[in-house]
Design a protein around this motif. Sequence first.
Motif, mmCIF file in Angstrom:
data_model
loop_
_atom_site.group_PDB
_atom_site.id
_atom_site.type_symbol
_atom_site.label_atom_id
_atom_site.label_comp_id
_atom_site.label_asym_id
_atom_site.label_seq_id
_atom_site.Cartn_x
_atom_site.Cartn_y
_atom_site.Cartn_z
ATOM 1 N N ALA A 42 -14.950 46.123 2.854
ATOM 2 C CA ALA A 42 -15.683 45.820 1.622
ATOM 3 C C ALA A 42 -14.753 45.175 0.598
ATOM 4 O O ALA A 42 -15.134 44.220 -0.087
ATOM 5 N N ASP A 43 -13.532 45.651 0.500
ATOM 6 C CA ASP A 43 -12.576 45.090 -0.456
ATOM 7 C C ASP A 43 -12.248 43.638 -0.119
ATOM 8 O O ASP A 43 -12.174 42.788 -1.009
ATOM 9 N N GLN A 44 -12.055 43.339 1.161
ATOM 10 C CA GLN A 44 -11.764 41.961 1.557
ATOM 11 C C GLN A 44 -12.948 41.045 1.272
ATOM 12 O O GLN A 44 -12.766 39.915 0.813
ATOM 13 N N VAL A 45 -14.148 41.516 1.529
ATOM 14 C CA VAL A 45 -15.345 40.720 1.250
ATOM 15 C C VAL A 45 -15.454 40.475 -0.250
ATOM 16 O O VAL A 45 -15.701 39.355 -0.697
ATOM 17 N N ARG A 46 -15.230 41.502 -1.049
ATOM 18 C CA ARG A 46 -15.297 41.381 -2.511
ATOM 19 C C ARG A 46 -14.289 40.347 -3.008
ATOM 20 O O ARG A 46 -14.602 39.502 -3.837
ATOM 21 N N LYS A 47 -13.075 40.402 -2.494
ATOM 22 C CA LYS A 47 -12.038 39.441 -2.905
ATOM 23 C C LYS A 47 -12.392 38.028 -2.460
ATOM 24 O O LYS A 47 -12.231 37.070 -3.216
ATOM 25 N N HIS A 48 -12.866 37.895 -1.239
ATOM 26 C CA HIS A 48 -13.187 36.566 -0.701
ATOM 27 C C HIS A 48 -14.340 35.913 -1.465
ATOM 28 O O HIS A 48 -14.353 34.701 -1.657
ATOM 29 N N LEU A 49 -15.290 36.703 -1.905
ATOM 30 C CA LEU A 49 -16.470 36.184 -2.605
ATOM 31 C C LEU A 49 -16.423 36.456 -4.112
ATOM 32 O O LEU A 49 -17.454 36.453 -4.781
ATOM 33 N N ALA A 50 -15.235 36.646 -4.663
ATOM 34 C CA ALA A 50 -15.080 37.011 -6.074
ATOM 35 C C ALA A 50 -15.702 36.004 -7.033
ATOM 36 O O ALA A 50 -16.125 36.373 -8.127
ATOM 37 N N ASP A 51 -15.779 34.743 -6.656
ATOM 38 C CA ASP A 51 -16.393 33.737 -7.528
ATOM 39 C C ASP A 51 -17.910 33.894 -7.604
ATOM 40 O O ASP A 51 -18.544 33.308 -8.480
ATOM 41 N N TYR A 52 -18.491 34.661 -6.696
ATOM 42 C CA TYR A 52 -19.951 34.767 -6.595
ATOM 43 C C TYR A 52 -20.480 36.176 -6.818
ATOM 44 O O TYR A 52 -21.655 36.357 -7.102
ATOM 45 N N ILE A 53 -19.617 37.171 -6.643
ATOM 46 C CA ILE A 53 -20.039 38.569 -6.750
ATOM 47 C C ILE A 53 -19.216 39.229 -7.851
ATOM 48 O O ILE A 53 -17.989 39.287 -7.755
ATOM 49 N N THR A 54 -19.879 39.721 -8.892
ATOM 50 C CA THR A 54 -19.154 40.367 -9.979
ATOM 51 C C THR A 54 -19.311 41.886 -9.965
ATOM 52 O O THR A 54 -18.641 42.573 -10.725
ATOM 53 N N GLY A 55 -20.172 42.392 -9.106
ATOM 54 C CA GLY A 55 -20.395 43.837 -9.009
ATOM 55 C C GLY A 55 -19.644 44.439 -7.842
ATOM 56 O O GLY A 55 -18.640 43.917 -7.371
ATOM 57 N N ASP A 56 -20.176 45.541 -7.374
ATOM 58 C CA ASP A 56 -19.566 46.267 -6.260
ATOM 59 C C ASP A 56 -19.991 45.694 -4.915
ATOM 60 O O ASP A 56 -21.041 45.067 -4.793
ATOM 61 N N VAL A 57 -19.168 45.955 -3.904
ATOM 62 C CA VAL A 57 -19.511 45.647 -2.519
ATOM 63 C C VAL A 57 -19.379 46.953 -1.737
ATOM 64 O O VAL A 57 -18.314 47.577 -1.750
ATOM 65 N N VAL A 58 -20.462 47.365 -1.101
ATOM 66 C CA VAL A 58 -20.457 48.590 -0.296
ATOM 67 C C VAL A 58 -20.750 48.194 1.143
ATOM 68 O O VAL A 58 -21.682 47.433 1.407
ATOM 69 N N ARG A 59 -19.936 48.701 2.065
ATOM 70 C CA ARG A 59 -20.127 48.375 3.486
ATOM 71 C C ARG A 59 -20.784 49.544 4.209
ATOM 72 O O ARG A 59 -20.414 50.700 4.020
ATOM 73 N N TYR A 60 -21.758 49.201 5.048
ATOM 74 C CA TYR A 60 -22.405 50.168 5.922
ATOM 75 C C TYR A 60 -22.170 49.728 7.360
ATOM 76 O O TYR A 60 -22.311 48.551 7.686
#
Length: 107
Positions: A42-60
């Motif tokens: 989830a952290d890697q996805v959040r960092k990779h998409l930081a220009d598009y996602i300003t909230g949390d990323v939760v992985r299931y």
Amino acid sequence: MTSVPLREIAHARAGDKGNTAILSVFPLDDRHYQWITKHVTADQVRKHLADYITGDVVRYEVPLICGLQFVCTEALDGGVTTSLALDSHGKSLSSRLLGMRVPSPTA
């Protein structure tokens, strides 16, 4: 360590609900599920998409179908009905996610 774009070993789908994007990632080969679980956090996805996602990323994790689902809040500029963004549904986020470089599973 050799790295490859995630798209070389996985495919993805995107969905939306309000201002939340839902990205699902599936290995092209089910044998790579554990590898993807280890390297696509989830952290890697959040960092990779930081220009598009300003909230949390939760992985299931969904092991019965060898899938990962990422729920990304504050991702769609307010959501479909309020956003003037060209991609108000966030469908291109799955393509952007597949551009993330990850260690090669064969390295």
